[in-house]
Design a protein around this motif. Structure first.
Motif, PDB file in Angstrom:
ATOM      1  N   ALA A   1      -8.990  -0.828 -17.938  1.00 26.41           N
ATOM      2  CA  ALA A   1      -8.859  -1.503 -16.653  1.00 26.41           C
ATOM      3  C   ALA A   1      -8.683  -0.463 -15.561  1.00 26.41           C
ATOM      4  CB  ALA A   1      -7.668  -2.455 -16.672  1.00 26.41           C
ATOM      5  N   THR A   2      -9.165  -0.760 -14.368  1.00 22.75           N
ATOM      6  CA  THR A   2      -9.093   0.210 -13.288  1.00 22.75           C
ATOM      7  C   THR A   2      -7.898  -0.024 -12.367  1.00 22.75           C
ATOM      8  OG1 THR A   2     -10.582  -1.135 -11.966  1.00 22.75           O
ATOM      9  CG2 THR A   2     -11.565   0.625 -13.275  1.00 22.75           C
ATOM     10  N   ALA A   3      -7.353  -1.206 -12.324  1.00 22.60           N
ATOM     11  CA  ALA A   3      -6.256  -1.508 -11.401  1.00 22.60           C
ATOM     12  C   ALA A   3      -4.904  -1.362 -12.098  1.00 22.60           C
ATOM     13  CB  ALA A   3      -6.402  -2.924 -10.866  1.00 22.60           C
ATOM     14  N   THR A   4      -3.952  -0.785 -11.370  1.00 17.88           N
ATOM     15  CA  THR A   4      -2.588  -0.631 -11.862  1.00 17.88           C
ATOM     16  C   THR A   4      -1.632  -1.034 -10.753  1.00 17.88           C
ATOM     17  OG1 THR A   4      -3.279   1.195 -13.280  1.00 17.88           O
ATOM     18  CG2 THR A   4      -0.932   0.984 -12.867  1.00 17.88           C
ATOM     19  N   SER A   5      -0.587  -1.727 -11.107  1.00 21.70           N
ATOM     20  CA  SER A   5       0.394  -2.187 -10.135  1.00 21.70           C
ATOM     21  C   SER A   5       1.224  -1.014  -9.612  1.00 21.70           C
ATOM     22  CB  SER A   5       1.312  -3.220 -10.793  1.00 21.70           C
ATOM     23  OG  SER A   5       2.246  -3.706  -9.866  1.00 21.70           O
ATOM     24  N   PRO A   6       1.429  -0.932  -8.293  1.00 23.64           N
ATOM     25  CA  PRO A   6       2.288   0.119  -7.751  1.00 23.64           C
ATOM     26  C   PRO A   6       3.710  -0.008  -8.307  1.00 23.64           C
ATOM     27  CG  PRO A   6       1.103  -1.021  -5.998  1.00 23.64           C
ATOM     28  CD  PRO A   6       0.889  -1.801  -7.252  1.00 23.64           C
ATOM     29  N   SER A   7       4.371   1.139  -8.506  1.00 19.73           N
ATOM     30  CA  SER A   7       5.745   1.127  -9.001  1.00 19.73           C
ATOM     31  C   SER A   7       6.551   2.203  -8.293  1.00 19.73           C
ATOM     32  CB  SER A   7       5.774   1.325 -10.518  1.00 19.73           C
ATOM     33  OG  SER A   7       5.231   2.574 -10.862  1.00 19.73           O
ATOM     34  N   ILE A   8       7.857   2.189  -8.534  1.00 20.79           N
ATOM     35  CA  ILE A   8       8.770   3.110  -7.868  1.00 20.79           C
ATOM     36  C   ILE A   8       9.897   3.474  -8.829  1.00 20.79           C
ATOM     37  CG2 ILE A   8      10.254   1.319  -6.879  1.00 20.79           C
ATOM     38  CD1 ILE A   8      10.154   2.965  -4.236  1.00 20.79           C
ATOM     39  N   SER A   9      10.388   4.715  -8.700  1.00 18.74           N
ATOM     40  CA  SER A   9      11.484   5.153  -9.555  1.00 18.74           C
ATOM     41  C   SER A   9      12.427   6.035  -8.742  1.00 18.74           C
ATOM     42  CB  SER A   9      10.935   5.952 -10.736  1.00 18.74           C
ATOM     43  OG  SER A   9      11.975   6.404 -11.557  1.00 18.74           O
ATOM     44  N   PRO A  10      13.741   5.766  -8.796  1.00 18.74           N
ATOM     45  CA  PRO A  10      14.405   4.708  -9.556  1.00 18.74           C
ATOM     46  C   PRO A  10      14.040   3.330  -9.011  1.00 18.74           C
ATOM     47  CG  PRO A  10      15.971   5.799  -8.100  1.00 18.74           C
ATOM     48  CD  PRO A  10      14.687   6.561  -7.992  1.00 18.74           C
ATOM     49  N   ALA A  11      14.460   2.322  -9.714  1.00 16.21           N
ATOM     50  CA  ALA A  11      14.107   0.946  -9.364  1.00 16.21           C
ATOM     51  C   ALA A  11      14.644   0.559  -7.989  1.00 16.21           C
ATOM     52  CB  ALA A  11      14.660  -0.013 -10.410  1.00 16.21           C
ATOM     53  N   ALA A  12      13.883  -0.267  -7.309  1.00 18.31           N
ATOM     54  CA  ALA A  12      14.307  -0.822  -6.023  1.00 18.31           C
ATOM     55  C   ALA A  12      15.353  -1.906  -6.274  1.00 18.31           C
ATOM     56  CB  ALA A  12      13.112  -1.413  -5.293  1.00 18.31           C
ATOM     57  N   LYS A  13      16.152  -2.199  -5.248  1.00 13.98           N
ATOM     58  CA  LYS A  13      17.154  -3.268  -5.376  1.00 13.98           C
ATOM     59  C   LYS A  13      16.465  -4.595  -5.652  1.00 13.98           C
ATOM     60  CE  LYS A  13      21.032  -5.541  -3.159  1.00 13.98           C
ATOM     61  NZ  LYS A  13      21.886  -5.625  -1.978  1.00 13.98           N
ATOM     62  N   ARG A  14      15.314  -4.816  -4.988  1.00  9.72           N
ATOM     63  CA  ARG A  14      14.567  -6.048  -5.181  1.00  9.72           C
ATOM     64  C   ARG A  14      13.085  -5.747  -5.008  1.00  9.72           C
ATOM     65  NH1 ARG A  14      14.752 -11.317  -1.190  1.00  9.72           N
ATOM     66  NH2 ARG A  14      14.419  -9.673   0.325  1.00  9.72           N
TER      67      ARG A  14
END
Length: 164
Positions: free
Chosen positions: A57-70
């Protein structure tokens, strides 16, 4: 640049997973054939990229580290941002919606798969400065609260956010 960031994020994720596997696997254990190596590699790629990602698959969901509060999704560009928070909005191609990360806790956040447009809403305590860093650690943009991102803020050069 976006492809470079995606590859760097994938390599970092694979490194973490492989490191964890090596730490729990006996040193003498080795795959018995090429098929076992391929299966292990395939599982690591799936784990590193997240549950929504399937190989090929070519699409990936954006993410962040460390985790956001919400984390939440909005269908258009408008969203609210609680006081004391820096809210960052980026397009999520896996959902066809904007993904909003509420950054409340003072931290430096690393971004993965943010190669798209979006925006931010700096609703932190008045005068608090948020910094957006590029791949070399230089400041790409800064924002003093209260402020809203320029129209169609480009996340492509941003690798990290320091919200306070």
């Amino acid at each position: 640049m976006a492809l470079h960031r995606k590859v760097a994020g994938l390599i970092a994720g694979v490194s973490l997973v492989v490191g964890g596997l090596l730490a729990t696997t006996p040193a003498h254990a080795a795959p018995s054939d090429d098929r076992a190596v391929s299966t292990t590699t395939q599982a690591v790629r799936t784990s590193a990229a997240g549950a929504e990602h399937k190989l090929g698959a070519t699409a990936t969901s954006p993410s962040i580290s460390p985790a956001a509060k919400r984390v939440r999704y909005v269908t258009n560009g408008s969203y609210s941002c609680p006081y004391g928070t820096l809210c960052a909005r980026v397009w999520d191609p896996t959902r066809g919606k904007y993904k909003v990360f509420d950054l409340y806790y003072c931290n430096t956040y690393s971004l993965s798969y943010w190669g798209s447009s979006g925006g931010f809403y700096n609703n932190q305590t008045t005068g608090t400065v948020a910094k957006f860093y590029n791949s070399t650690g230089g400041v790409y943009h800064s924002s003093t609260a209260y402020s809203v991102a320029p129209s169609w803020f480009n996340w492509d050069p941003v690798w990290k956010i320091e919200n306070c």
